[in-house]
Design a protein around this motif. Structure first.
Motif, PDB file in Angstrom:
ATOM      1  N   ASN A 110      -1.290   3.252 -22.693  1.00  0.00           N
ATOM      2  CA  ASN A 110       0.254   2.694 -22.668  1.00  0.00           C
ATOM      3  C   ASN A 110       0.496   2.062 -21.441  1.00  0.00           C
ATOM      4  O   ASN A 110      -0.015   2.341 -20.603  1.00  0.00           O
ATOM      5  CB  ASN A 110       1.053   3.729 -23.077  1.00  0.00           C
ATOM      6  N   LEU A 111       1.396   0.938 -21.261  1.00  0.00           N
ATOM      7  CA  LEU A 111       1.910   0.486 -20.150  1.00  0.00           C
ATOM      8  C   LEU A 111       2.954   1.568 -19.476  1.00  0.00           C
ATOM      9  O   LEU A 111       3.751   2.461 -20.251  1.00  0.00           O
ATOM     10  CB  LEU A 111       2.928  -0.800 -20.256  1.00  0.00           C
ATOM     11  N   VAL A 112       3.173   1.612 -18.234  1.00  0.00           N
ATOM     12  CA  VAL A 112       3.965   2.626 -17.590  1.00  0.00           C
ATOM     13  C   VAL A 112       4.760   1.862 -16.713  1.00  0.00           C
ATOM     14  O   VAL A 112       4.112   0.986 -15.941  1.00  0.00           O
ATOM     15  CB  VAL A 112       2.948   3.735 -17.133  1.00  0.00           C
ATOM     16  N   ALA A 113       5.945   2.225 -16.366  1.00  0.00           N
ATOM     17  CA  ALA A 113       6.852   1.643 -15.513  1.00  0.00           C
ATOM     18  C   ALA A 113       6.568   2.226 -14.168  1.00  0.00           C
ATOM     19  O   ALA A 113       5.999   3.393 -14.088  1.00  0.00           O
ATOM     20  CB  ALA A 113       8.200   2.013 -15.909  1.00  0.00           C
ATOM     21  N   ASN A 114       6.578   1.337 -13.152  1.00  0.00           N
ATOM     22  CA  ASN A 114       6.498   2.082 -11.585  1.00  0.00           C
ATOM     23  C   ASN A 114       7.479   2.808 -11.411  1.00  0.00           C
ATOM     24  O   ASN A 114       8.599   2.726 -11.509  1.00  0.00           O
ATOM     25  CB  ASN A 114       6.585   0.658 -10.814  1.00  0.00           C
TER      26      ASN A 114
END
Length: 553
Positions: A110-114
């Protein structure tokens, strides 16, 4: 080397260039407004997700902040838009651009927010934006990495779309960097774009969550999305990245202005974001805002709206100009004339008015003129001109003229008379909005009694119709669109026949996008709401469905 569409801006470099619609229509898709545009090229049909029926309005962080995006900036901007009149003026979307995510996906892919930029995560930001009555947009890329080098959606389209939906995202801008063209041997950039953007369209559709889909592919001129992206996205970039100067704005205007026949409700040409307040003069800012509104372009501001100047805010919240952009008829304005850097644009509006922009590209003040007839007005001895920037009104018997400052515009709303008479009959394709195809005479037959159908738009002689005097003719007036045997019942076939002046050959093109038989009062209808090539066209009681919506010319 894969070409990126923008570089990560540094302190010294400032902002840099970014060089660079599954079909969901229901049988009863309501309120799709018509587009009537001259020209032989078929416009893109609308994606049919019920979104962006007028050009999207909002804000995006890239132009002013580049990679320096953060939770705090997005929330402060949303709050400012809520308080400063932008939201009340129609701006809805608060859009996050590149550099919002961590450098790699998590263990589940999954994409992860910074975490430093968005410590509470994207879902929390979406909740905050939604609490203000606004909507959140986000950025991704169709390739293996974004333009700034963060994880792209290639091979992860369904997973990313589900994630965005779970976060409450309302708008997705998908870029065109780091495309693995090697995986598509023998296919053109346009064919690859059609494949990859359709993947994300289908993934977004499968979530069941309403997400406006914006394609950002301007640096790659070979993609030419206006020719095919109607059923794929709600808007598509037509130009290279805009820069905060008049020359760049002018370049993007010149590219976009000729593409009017491809735009309409749910499907918009995008000449890139607004640069209001980012470096141009107030006169140039006013010109850009006017031209973008006249071209029915998305109004996505790219500047600092947390602390805007009074001039910037007054331009962005001019409701009279915004009303032109957001007009329900959904027509992109066209260039009536252009000579020596003096341009006249005209945009018919739903109530019968016409918006006119007199644009001076040159460096010296100039008088620019046109006529009511040239902009499509007729049938009156007097017209009312409302200046959309000063609010002043005047009258004219036909001449429309003003002294226009260098790099500036004068923008009028012209009322009175009737619209559509100027320039003679309109000629071009008749597009079936619901199917994304064209009204067609099979095999370009000229045999009386040949029933019309829908077919892929191809600009052929059997798809070139002329609207004049209540008739719809084909083959340069040799044949008329005709209701079989003067019948007025549901299911009557619509055919071609020698023009004879009969009541069954009279048609009314209506503001809601329908075409009705004057004799029967029934609507021109694609049988069974089918979208397939070869589907016959008939008369049917008007019901507001998408298969009874047409755009003419």
């Amino acid at each position: 080397m894969v070409r990126t569409s923008h570089d990560i801006p540094g302190a010294a470099a400032g902002r840099a260039a970014r060089q660079a619609r599954l079909w969901l229509a229901t049988v009863l898709a309501l309120l799709v407004a018509p587009v009537i545009a001259l020209g032989s090229a078929p416009p893109a049909s609308a994606l049919g997700n019920g979104l962006a029926l007028t050009p999207p309005m909002g804000w995006n962080d890239w132009n002013a902040y580049g990679c320096n995006v953060s939770e705090q900036l997005v929330e402060q901007t949303a709050q400012a838009m809520h308080n400063n009149g932008m939201q009340a003026a129609g701006y809805q979307y608060v859009n996050i651009d590149d550099c919002w995510m961590a450098s790699s996906r998590d263990g589940s892919g999954n994409l992860v927010a910074n975490s430093a930029k968005f410590p509470d995560g994207i879902a929390a930001v979406a909740n905050y934006v939604h609490s203000l009555g606004l909507k959140l947009g986000i950025y991704e890329d169709a390739g293996t990495a974004t333009c700034a080098g963060y994880p792209g959606s290639y091979g992860h389209e369904q997973q990313d779309a589900r994630l965005f939906a779970s976060w409450g995202v309302d708008y997705l801008k998908e870029d065109w960097c780091n495309i693995p063209f090697g995986d598509f041997s023998g296919r053109s950039h346009q064919q690859v774009a059609q494949t990859l953007y359709a993947r994300m369209r289908d993934a977004l559709s499968a979530t069941g969550h309403s997400i406006v889909f914006s394609m950002c592919n301007g640096w790659d001129s070979s993609v030419q999305p206006w020719n095919w992206a109607g059923p794929v996205a709600n808007l598509w970039r037509t130009t290279v990245d805009i820069q905060p100067n008049f020359a760049s704005m002018l370049n993007n205007f010149h590219i976009n202005v000729g593409l009017a026949s491809h735009a309409g409700p749910g499907a918009w040409n995008d000449p890139d974001m607004l640069e209001i307040g980012n470096g141009m003069t107030a006169t140039e800012n006013q010109a850009e805002f006017s031209l973008w509104a006249e071209m029915a372009a998305p109004l996505i501001e790219g500047g600092n709206v947390v602390n805007p100047s009074s001039s910037t805010l007054s331009i962005l919240t001019n409701k009279a100009v915004i009303a032109v952009d957001q007009d329900s008829l959904g027509r992109q304005g066209t260039q009536v004339s252009s000579s020596g850097g003096h341009d006249v644009l005209a945009k018919p509006l739903a109530n019968g008015d016409v918006s006119v922009v007199l644009f001076n590209e040159t460096g010296s003040t100039a008088t620019i003129s046109t006529t009511a007839s040239a902009i499509g007005k007729s049938g009156s001895s007097g017209y009312t001109l409302t200046d959309l920037w000063t609010g002043g009104t005047s009258t004219t018997s036909g001449t429309i003229s003003a002294s226009v400052p260098a790099h500036g515009v004068v923008m009028y709303r012209v009322a009175g008379g009737t619209t559509g008479g100027g320039g003679g009959p309109t000629s071009g394709p008749i597009h079936a909005v619901g199917a994304g195809r064209c009204l067609d005479v099979p095999n370009a037959s000229q045999t009386n009694g040949t029933q019309t159908q829908i077919w892929d738009c191809n600009g052929g002689s059997g798809q070139t119709w002329t609207s004049s005097g209540g008739r719809l003719t084909v083959y340069n007036g040799a044949k008329c669109l005709d209701a079989y045997a003067n019948q007025t019942t549901a299911g009557t076939k619509v055919e071609i026949w020698d023009c004879n002046g009969g009541a069954n050959q009279q048609w009314q093109i209506n503001p809601d996008g329908t075409i009705t038989g004057t004799q029967s009062g029934l609507c021109l209808d694609v049988t069974g709401a089918s979208t397939a090539n070869g589907t016959p066209v008939e008369l049917w009681p008007c019901n507001g469905a998408g298969n009874q919506k047409w755009t003419v010319g």
